[in-house]
Motif scaffolding. Structure first.
Motif, PDB file in Angstrom:
ATOM      1  N   GLY A   1      70.596  71.509  52.091  1.00 12.88           N
ATOM      2  CA  GLY A   1      71.073  72.825  52.507  1.00 12.88           C
ATOM      3  C   GLY A   1      72.256  73.293  51.686  1.00 12.88           C
ATOM      4  O   GLY A   1      72.342  74.465  51.304  1.00 12.88           O
ATOM      5  N   MET A   2      73.188  72.388  51.382  1.00 11.12           N
ATOM      6  CA  MET A   2      74.359  72.775  50.596  1.00 11.12           C
ATOM      7  C   MET A   2      73.972  73.130  49.165  1.00 11.12           C
ATOM      8  O   MET A   2      74.505  74.084  48.586  1.00 11.12           O
ATOM      9  N   ALA A   3      73.035  72.392  48.592  1.00 12.22           N
ATOM     10  CA  ALA A   3      72.550  72.737  47.250  1.00 12.22           C
ATOM     11  C   ALA A   3      71.865  74.099  47.263  1.00 12.22           C
ATOM     12  O   ALA A   3      72.024  74.910  46.337  1.00 12.22           O
ATOM     13  N   HIS A   4      71.108  74.362  48.320  1.00 13.67           N
ATOM     14  CA  HIS A   4      70.435  75.654  48.512  1.00 13.67           C
ATOM     15  C   HIS A   4      71.466  76.785  48.536  1.00 13.67           C
ATOM     16  O   HIS A   4      71.339  77.800  47.837  1.00 13.67           O
ATOM     17  N   GLY A   5      72.507  76.604  49.339  1.00 12.15           N
ATOM     18  CA  GLY A   5      73.532  77.641  49.476  1.00 12.15           C
ATOM     19  C   GLY A   5      74.333  77.852  48.208  1.00 12.15           C
ATOM     20  O   GLY A   5      74.666  78.995  47.859  1.00 12.15           O
ATOM     21  N   TYR A   6      74.646  76.772  47.508  1.00 12.34           N
ATOM     22  CA  TYR A   6      75.417  76.905  46.264  1.00 12.34           C
ATOM     23  C   TYR A   6      74.625  77.699  45.228  1.00 12.34           C
ATOM     24  O   TYR A   6      75.179  78.542  44.515  1.00 12.34           O
ATOM     25  N   TYR A   7      73.308  77.473  45.180  1.00  5.76           N
ATOM     26  CA  TYR A   7      72.485  78.247  44.249  1.00  5.76           C
ATOM     27  C   TYR A   7      72.457  79.715  44.637  1.00  5.76           C
ATOM     28  O   TYR A   7      72.554  80.603  43.769  1.00  5.76           O
ATOM     29  N   ILE A   8      72.300  80.017  45.925  1.00  2.00           N
ATOM     30  CA  ILE A   8      72.294  81.415  46.373  1.00  2.00           C
ATOM     31  C   ILE A   8      73.560  82.118  45.914  1.00  2.00           C
ATOM     32  O   ILE A   8      73.538  83.266  45.458  1.00  2.00           O
ATOM     33  N   ALA A   9      74.697  81.417  46.023  1.00  4.59           N
ATOM     34  CA  ALA A   9      75.989  82.028  45.715  1.00  4.59           C
ATOM     35  C   ALA A   9      76.237  82.169  44.217  1.00  4.59           C
ATOM     36  O   ALA A   9      76.931  83.099  43.787  1.00  4.59           O
ATOM     37  N   THR A  10      75.681  81.272  43.413  1.00  5.62           N
ATOM     38  CA  THR A  10      76.044  81.230  41.997  1.00  5.62           C
ATOM     39  C   THR A  10      74.885  81.456  41.036  1.00  5.62           C
ATOM     40  O   THR A  10      75.111  81.777  39.859  1.00  5.62           O
ATOM     41  N   GLY A  11      73.646  81.246  41.491  1.00  4.24           N
ATOM     42  CA  GLY A  11      72.511  81.287  40.582  1.00  4.24           C
ATOM     43  C   GLY A  11      72.395  80.057  39.711  1.00  4.24           C
ATOM     44  O   GLY A  11      71.612  80.033  38.754  1.00  4.24           O
TER      45      GLY A  11
ATOM     46  N   GLY B   1      75.374  77.719  54.521  1.00  6.42           N
ATOM     47  CA  GLY B   1      76.653  78.433  54.528  1.00  6.42           C
ATOM     48  C   GLY B   1      77.773  77.608  53.925  1.00  6.42           C
ATOM     49  O   GLY B   1      78.643  78.130  53.217  1.00  6.42           O
ATOM     50  N   MET B   2      77.754  76.314  54.187  1.00  9.52           N
ATOM     51  CA  MET B   2      78.782  75.432  53.609  1.00  9.52           C
ATOM     52  C   MET B   2      78.673  75.380  52.092  1.00  9.52           C
ATOM     53  O   MET B   2      79.679  75.380  51.378  1.00  9.52           O
ATOM     54  N   GLY B   3      77.430  75.348  51.586  1.00 16.10           N
ATOM     55  CA  GLY B   3      77.249  75.362  50.135  1.00 16.10           C
ATOM     56  C   GLY B   3      77.727  76.662  49.513  1.00 16.10           C
ATOM     57  O   GLY B   3      78.327  76.668  48.426  1.00 16.10           O
ATOM     58  N   MET B   4      77.508  77.783  50.204  1.00 19.70           N
ATOM     59  CA  MET B   4      77.988  79.074  49.710  1.00 19.70           C
ATOM     60  C   MET B   4      79.511  79.121  49.705  1.00 19.70           C
ATOM     61  O   MET B   4      80.134  79.640  48.773  1.00 19.70           O
ATOM     62  N   LYS B   5      80.119  78.585  50.745  1.00 22.07           N
ATOM     63  CA  LYS B   5      81.583  78.571  50.833  1.00 22.07           C
ATOM     64  C   LYS B   5      82.184  77.673  49.757  1.00 22.07           C
ATOM     65  O   LYS B   5      83.247  77.974  49.207  1.00 22.07           O
ATOM     66  N   LEU B   6      81.498  76.569  49.447  1.00 25.58           N
ATOM     67  CA  LEU B   6      81.958  75.688  48.375  1.00 25.58           C
ATOM     68  C   LEU B   6      82.020  76.455  47.061  1.00 25.58           C
ATOM     69  O   LEU B   6      82.929  76.254  46.251  1.00 25.58           O
ATOM     70  N   ALA B   7      81.060  77.345  46.849  1.00 17.49           N
ATOM     71  CA  ALA B   7      81.019  78.139  45.615  1.00 17.49           C
ATOM     72  C   ALA B   7      82.031  79.271  45.635  1.00 17.49           C
ATOM     73  O   ALA B   7      82.616  79.606  44.593  1.00 17.49           O
ATOM     74  N   HIS B   8      82.245  79.883  46.801  1.00 17.30           N
ATOM     75  CA  HIS B   8      83.140  81.036  46.920  1.00 17.30           C
ATOM     76  C   HIS B   8      84.128  80.799  48.066  1.00 17.30           C
ATOM     77  O   HIS B   8      83.935  81.297  49.177  1.00 17.30           O
ATOM     78  N   PRO B   9      85.186  80.042  47.824  1.00 18.58           N
ATOM     79  CA  PRO B   9      86.112  79.652  48.895  1.00 18.58           C
ATOM     80  C   PRO B   9      86.787  80.831  49.597  1.00 18.58           C
ATOM     81  O   PRO B   9      87.216  80.681  50.752  1.00 18.58           O
TER      82      PRO B   9
ATOM     83  N   ILE C   1      85.931  72.911  53.800  1.00 17.34           N
ATOM     84  CA  ILE C   1      84.962  74.002  53.766  1.00 17.34           C
ATOM     85  C   ILE C   1      85.024  74.709  55.112  1.00 17.34           C
ATOM     86  O   ILE C   1      84.554  74.175  56.121  1.00 17.34           O
ATOM     87  N   ALA C   2      85.592  75.889  55.141  1.00 15.53           N
ATOM     88  CA  ALA C   2      85.819  76.602  56.405  1.00 15.53           C
ATOM     89  C   ALA C   2      84.819  77.737  56.565  1.00 15.53           C
ATOM     90  O   ALA C   2      84.927  78.774  55.905  1.00 15.53           O
TER      91      ALA C   2
END
Length: 570
Positions: free
Chosen positions: A67-77, A442-450, A480-481
């Motif tokens: 899930g975190m890998a999924h979210g990080y990709y959504i946020a960053t490509g 969501g956590m993966g997205m937040k990791l990419a965009h704090p 990760i908040a």
């Protein structure tokens, strides 16, 4: 090649991380096991030698890792990597692979493979699980969701096989890949010169054929009742802006039926919400933008005389055996690029169409105004005890609108009431429906965009599927908040709805308690996050909801702690 020179070779386990960094991978989400000693040793060796590496994160459950890998990709490509523990870890990660494949997310998934040999080779089996975890075909656990798979045979293959995996994952249509890592192979040495060599191959990105876009432009510009159904967003900010211009200039209604990503602002005059009717049955040209299931054939469909066009990275969705929606014109290409070029191709045809388009614009405006009034009324009607999901979604939309935000929905807050307006501000559970997705994504997205406000909304069952104890531990450990909003109806509401849809007058509908749907008694979810020093609150009174959401946002954005708002709904 020198046999044992540490200056010219490195452990294959470490070579994996070094090559991933060269490929642009920022994080490797790891759930380790007894197959990991050469990975741990190689990683330590590479760190000691000052080699640039992606950050390896310990993730105590595989659902969270994917899930975190999924979210990080959504946020960053940017494609990220996950390494799991043999077949048991891979089995837990399979659901995340299903979601990634359906959502076209390029994850580089690896897992260890139990040692092949029992003795006589470094890395051979040493504990009983080395026998218990043996499989004839471990890759079968994820083969159907993988674009490509391979079992590493030799340590010197690490750089070239990772290059191939990354290129295939990132090519049109993007998606996850898998490589298994036998422990004996990882114990071997890989030449450093191979790790440091230039990247072997680039991804292949497909552009929509010009003649197909010209044909589509003619169809749309000549249509009397065109309709666009956008399901997985517009690709990029440029695609989002192009679709907005096209829809406004041509007064084309845009429906986001079961949307996975936002394609058009809810303030846009052409945004007609998520209900595909009556637009579909009236349309003479229907453009489906990256839509797996653009309508429900049992309920609605286009008229026989309509022209139906599918556009996207995989317009026929070839991975799915049964998907028989009409496609009179199928256009393969990256979504954003195709929308930008389509809008430009249609622009010259605007000349001389002012009067006809003004009439259509007036017709569309009346209907959109009515739809939005009904949507608002539905939300306000739910502001009682117990609250409805529509009211909670409305309050969430109001609470986040002054922030740079993304709301994720997993059987949580409906899109029509949240009313997001910006590209990237909305994501929904992929149509594969693998639950436990929104919290770690969501956590993966937040990791990419704090600095971005990430709000994961989910049902109570979906929250339990996310392994929340593991997720909250990860969030605290890595600062990760995110804000989680649980819409708690103490049941599998989607299951109940499906049963009622098929048997509206059946025995289950008349039962005092429908079988196999109850999740009562509900745990005190607010206290689960408190175990990881987060903030939790349960809300039953609709008058207290807005204040609770604002407090949760304050905790996340100012105190930099995670928060959970557990909302009791009907």
């Amino acid at each position: 090649m020198p046999k044992d020179s540490s200056e010219s070779q490195m452990t294959a386990g470490g070579a994996i991380f070094a090559r991933l960094k060269a490929l642009g991978v920022d994080y490797v989400f790891c759930n380790s096991g007894t197959d990991f000693p050469p990975i741990i040793e190689g990683l330590s060796e590479a760190m000691a030698n000052g080699i640039d590496l992606p950050q390896a994160l310990v993730i105590p459950h595989e659902t969270a890792a994917l899930g975190m890998a999924h979210g990080y990709y959504i946020a960053t490509g940017k494609a990220q990597a996950v390494i799991l523990h043999t077949n048991v870890g891979l089995a837990n990660g399979a659901m995340g692979m299903i979601n990634a494949a359906t959502d076209h997310v390029p994850v580089l998934l690896m897992s260890g493979r139990t040692p092949t040999v029992e003795q006589g080779r470094f890395g051979a089996r040493t504990v009983p699980i080395g026998w218990g975890q043996e499989m004839r075909d471990q890759t079968a656990l994820v083969r159907e969701t993988s674009k490509w798979d391979y079992e590493l045979r030799f340590p010197e293959q690490v750089p070239e096989m990772l290059d191939r995996a990354h290129a295939i994952a990132s090519s049109t249509p993007s998606g996850p890949v898998y490589m298994s890592l036998p422990r004996e192979v990882l114990c071997g040495l890989c030449p450093i010169e191979a790790v440091e060599a230039p990247i072997l191959m680039a991804a292949s990105c497909v552009a929509a054929p010009e003649r197909d876009l010209e044909q589509l432009a003619k169809l749309l510009s000549r249509a009397e009742r065109p309709l666009i159904i956008a399901q997985r967003g517009a690709g990029t900010q440029d695609g989002f802006a192009a679709l907005a211009r096209l829809a406004k200039d041509w007064a084309v209604p845009v429906c986001q039926y079961w949307a996975g990503a936002l394609a058009i602002s809810y303030d846009h005059p052409s945004c007609v919400g998520s209900d595909v009717e009556p637009w579909l049955s009236e349309a003479d040209v229907v453009l489906i933008v990256d839509g797996l299931a653009p309508w429900s054939p049992e309920i609605h469909g286009p008229k026989a005389s309509a022209t139906v066009v599918n556009l996207g990275p995989d317009p026929l969705h070839q991975r799915f055996p049964v998907r028989n929606f009409r496609s009179d014109l199928s256009i393969t290409g990256e979504t954003a690029d195709a929308l930008v070029r389509l809008e430009a191709a249609m622009r010259p045809a605007l000349a001389g169409r002012e009067e006809a388009l003004a009439t259509r614009r007036g017709w569309l405006n009346k209907r959109v105004t009515s739809i939005r009034a009904a949507t608002r009324q539905a939300a306000e009607d739910g502001a009682s005890m117990p609250m409805t999901k529509a009211w909670v979604a409305h309050c969430v939309g109001e609470a986040v609108k002054d922030h740079d935000f993304t709301v994720l929905c997993e059987l949580g807050c409906p899109l029509d009431q949240v009313r997001p307006t910006e590209h990237g501000s909305w994501r929904d559970l992929p149509h594969s429906g693998g639950l436990g997705w929104s919290l770690p994504t969501g956590m993966g997205m937040k990791l990419a965009h704090p600095h971005r406000l990430i709000v994961s909304t989910m049902g109570d069952g979906a929250y339990m599927f996310a392994n929340p104890v593991a997720c909250h531990q990860i969030a605290e450990g890595h600062e990760i908040a995110t804000l989680s909003v649980i819409l708690n109806n103490q049941e599998w509401f989607a299951v109940r709805r499906a049963a009622l849809g098929m048997y509206p007058q059946g025995f289950a509908a008349k039962a005092n308690q429908m079988p196999l749907t109850s999740l009562s008694p509900s745990p005190d979810f607010a206290r689960i996050v408190e175990a990881s020093r987060g903030y939790g609150q349960t809300v039953t009174d609709p008058k207290e909801l807005r204040g609770a959401l604002e407090r949760g946002i304050e905790v996340v954005m100012k105190e930099k702690r995670q928060a959970v708002i557990n909302v009791m709904v009907a």
